[in-house]
Design a protein around this motif. Structure first.
Motif, PDB file in Angstrom:
ATOM      1  N   ARG A 175     -10.387   3.224   7.667  1.00  0.00           N
ATOM      2  CA  ARG A 175     -10.997   2.536   6.382  1.00  0.00           C
ATOM      3  C   ARG A 175     -11.481   3.443   5.438  1.00  0.00           C
ATOM      4  O   ARG A 175     -11.394   3.498   4.081  1.00  0.00           O
ATOM      5  N   ALA A 176     -12.068   4.609   5.856  1.00  0.00           N
ATOM      6  CA  ALA A 176     -12.534   5.719   5.007  1.00  0.00           C
ATOM      7  C   ALA A 176     -11.563   6.344   4.160  1.00  0.00           C
ATOM      8  O   ALA A 176     -11.600   6.397   2.861  1.00  0.00           O
TER       9      ALA A 176
ATOM     10  N   TRP B  98      -1.349  -3.519   0.171  1.00  0.00           N
ATOM     11  CA  TRP B  98      -1.637  -4.194   1.345  1.00  0.00           C
ATOM     12  C   TRP B  98      -3.381  -4.250   1.283  1.00  0.00           C
ATOM     13  O   TRP B  98      -4.046  -3.483   1.063  1.00  0.00           O
ATOM     14  N   SER B  99      -3.797  -5.503   1.775  1.00  0.00           N
ATOM     15  CA  SER B  99      -5.188  -5.688   2.068  1.00  0.00           C
ATOM     16  C   SER B  99      -5.543  -5.378   3.478  1.00  0.00           C
ATOM     17  O   SER B  99      -6.214  -6.016   4.567  1.00  0.00           O
ATOM     18  N   SER B 100      -5.597  -3.866   3.485  1.00  0.00           N
ATOM     19  CA  SER B 100      -5.488  -3.364   4.709  1.00  0.00           C
ATOM     20  C   SER B 100      -7.119  -3.099   5.230  1.00  0.00           C
ATOM     21  O   SER B 100      -7.588  -3.199   6.437  1.00  0.00           O
TER      22      SER B 100
ATOM     23  N   SER C  95      -2.857  -1.217  12.888  1.00  0.00           N
ATOM     24  CA  SER C  95      -2.607  -2.022  11.705  1.00  0.00           C
ATOM     25  C   SER C  95      -2.576  -1.364  10.348  1.00  0.00           C
ATOM     26  O   SER C  95      -1.682  -1.790   9.488  1.00  0.00           O
ATOM     27  N   PHE C  96      -3.427  -0.134  10.422  1.00  0.00           N
ATOM     28  CA  PHE C  96      -3.226   0.498   9.150  1.00  0.00           C
ATOM     29  C   PHE C  96      -2.144   1.391   8.980  1.00  0.00           C
ATOM     30  O   PHE C  96      -1.763   1.893   8.105  1.00  0.00           O
ATOM     31  N   SER C  97      -1.131   1.312  10.164  1.00  0.00           N
ATOM     32  CA  SER C  97      -0.047   2.249   9.863  1.00  0.00           C
ATOM     33  C   SER C  97       1.255   1.757   9.346  1.00  0.00           C
ATOM     34  O   SER C  97       1.447   0.429   9.530  1.00  0.00           O
ATOM     35  N   TRP C  98       2.010   2.639   8.343  1.00  0.00           N
ATOM     36  CA  TRP C  98       3.079   2.225   7.684  1.00  0.00           C
ATOM     37  C   TRP C  98       4.097   2.068   9.025  1.00  0.00           C
ATOM     38  O   TRP C  98       4.235   3.141   9.908  1.00  0.00           O
TER      39      TRP C  98
END
Length: 333
Positions: free
Chosen positions: A241-242, A311-313, A321-324
């Protein structure tokens, strides 16, 4: 695919040509601005590919016609040509936000992105952690790094260099990462090798030339508790998130986030590089090639906003889920 112009900063970086070589879009161009040595001004090296995929280079002093009706990707370049293209990724204002490090830190703080506390003579002394770190407003590759072990040392330097330097708290990191972020997801997360000297403050290639470690997406959330003997966490979201939040705060579409983590898992964003050197990771370089192709695969429609949405990551509840992922590069809508 649409016409894509990748506009690099002055001189470019060696890895940029390697990334371009792997771009599949036949309508892609790599442009590197070079300073003329014998006369004032600049010239542009324009790289393109022929029908067989061979790279050719031409030189020109004007790229206005090349930018017309293009998707312009500004890779560390903030010259004011944004209005010449149909769509701009990393506009000049956003690149400036990242390049002027004191401004970046200010934007991080305003957007509640964890980062080292900026220090001025007016800072509450109880919040200061020594050594105070000083750096020029514009810097790269860990150069021009100063440490001040007393308040008096800091003041002496500040009074002379306050217009072109910024100062911040020391962060007792136990790990340091570079997160390559694009469209609010992580292209690649790399862990920097730790120097042999445990007291070394700067962790860069000059101190340790070992290869950086690629962190798999299943491990993105395991850095929430790094105390000796502690069990790794499984889904700590703070690091991801950071990194994503840092780019959002600066207004960037893509960039490389340098972030450190303390033993309790707290991340602190140091800076964002809009033109990172990628020679230390073929894995990351390959992701950039695919990302640039993904941008060019979005159909251009006259009169429409053709910029791909992020994306609304920050709403994700799982760190991985943050990964491409490969499937993301195939999404053309």
């Amino acid at each position: 695919m649409e016409k894509v112009v990748i506009l690099c900063g002055l001189g470019g970086r060696p890895s940029m040509k390697k990334v371009f070589a792997e771009v599949k879009n036949p309508n892609a161009y790599l442009v590197i601005r070079k300073e003329l040595k014998k006369s004032k001004g600049y010239i542009f090296e324009v790289y393109s590919k022929d029908e067989n995929g061979n790279i050719t280079m031409t030189k020109t002093k004007n790229i206005d016609s090349l930018l017309d009706k293009s998707y312009l990707i500004k890779w560390g370049n903030r010259i004011q040509v944004d209005d010449l293209a149909n769509v701009v990724y990393n506009n000049s204002s956003a690149v400036k936000n990242a390049s002027v490090k004191s401004l970046a830190r200010k934007l991080f703080a305003e957007n509640e992105i964890p980062c080292p506390l900026n220090i001025t003579p007016q800072t509450d002394r109880s919040k200061v952690v020594f050594p105070i770190i000083g750096r020029p407003l514009l810097h790269h590759q860990g150069k021009n790094f100063y440490t001040f072990n007393t308040w008096e040392e800091f003041l002496a330097h500040y009074n002379v260099h306050k217009k072109d330097h910024y100062y911040s708290n020391f962060v007792p990191k136990v790990k340091e990462f570079r997160a390559h972020v694009a469209h609010s997801k992580i292209l690649a997360l790399l862990e920097k090798p730790r120097p042999e000297d445990p007291n070394q403050i700067v962790w860069n290639h000059a101190q340790n030339a070992e290869a950086w470690t690629v962190i798999g997406w299943d491990d993105y959330g395991k850095f929430g508790n790094l105390r000796e003997g502690a069990e790794p966490t499984k889904n700590d979201l703070r690091l991801a998130r950071a990194c994503v939040g840092a780019l959002n705060a600066l207004g960037l579409d893509f960039g490389a986030v340098d972030v450190v983590v303390t033993e309790d898992g707290s991340p602190y964003v140091l800076e964002v590089n809009t033109a990172p050197e990628l020679s230390n990771s073929e894995y990351a370089a390959a992701k950039y090639s695919k990302y640039f192709d993904w941008i060019g695969a979005y159909n251009l429609e006259e009169g429409e906003d053709n910029k791909r949405e992020h994306w609304s990551s920050l709403e994700y509840m799982k760190s991985k889920s943050f990964s491409w992922k490969e499937i993301n590069f195939r999404q053309n809508d």
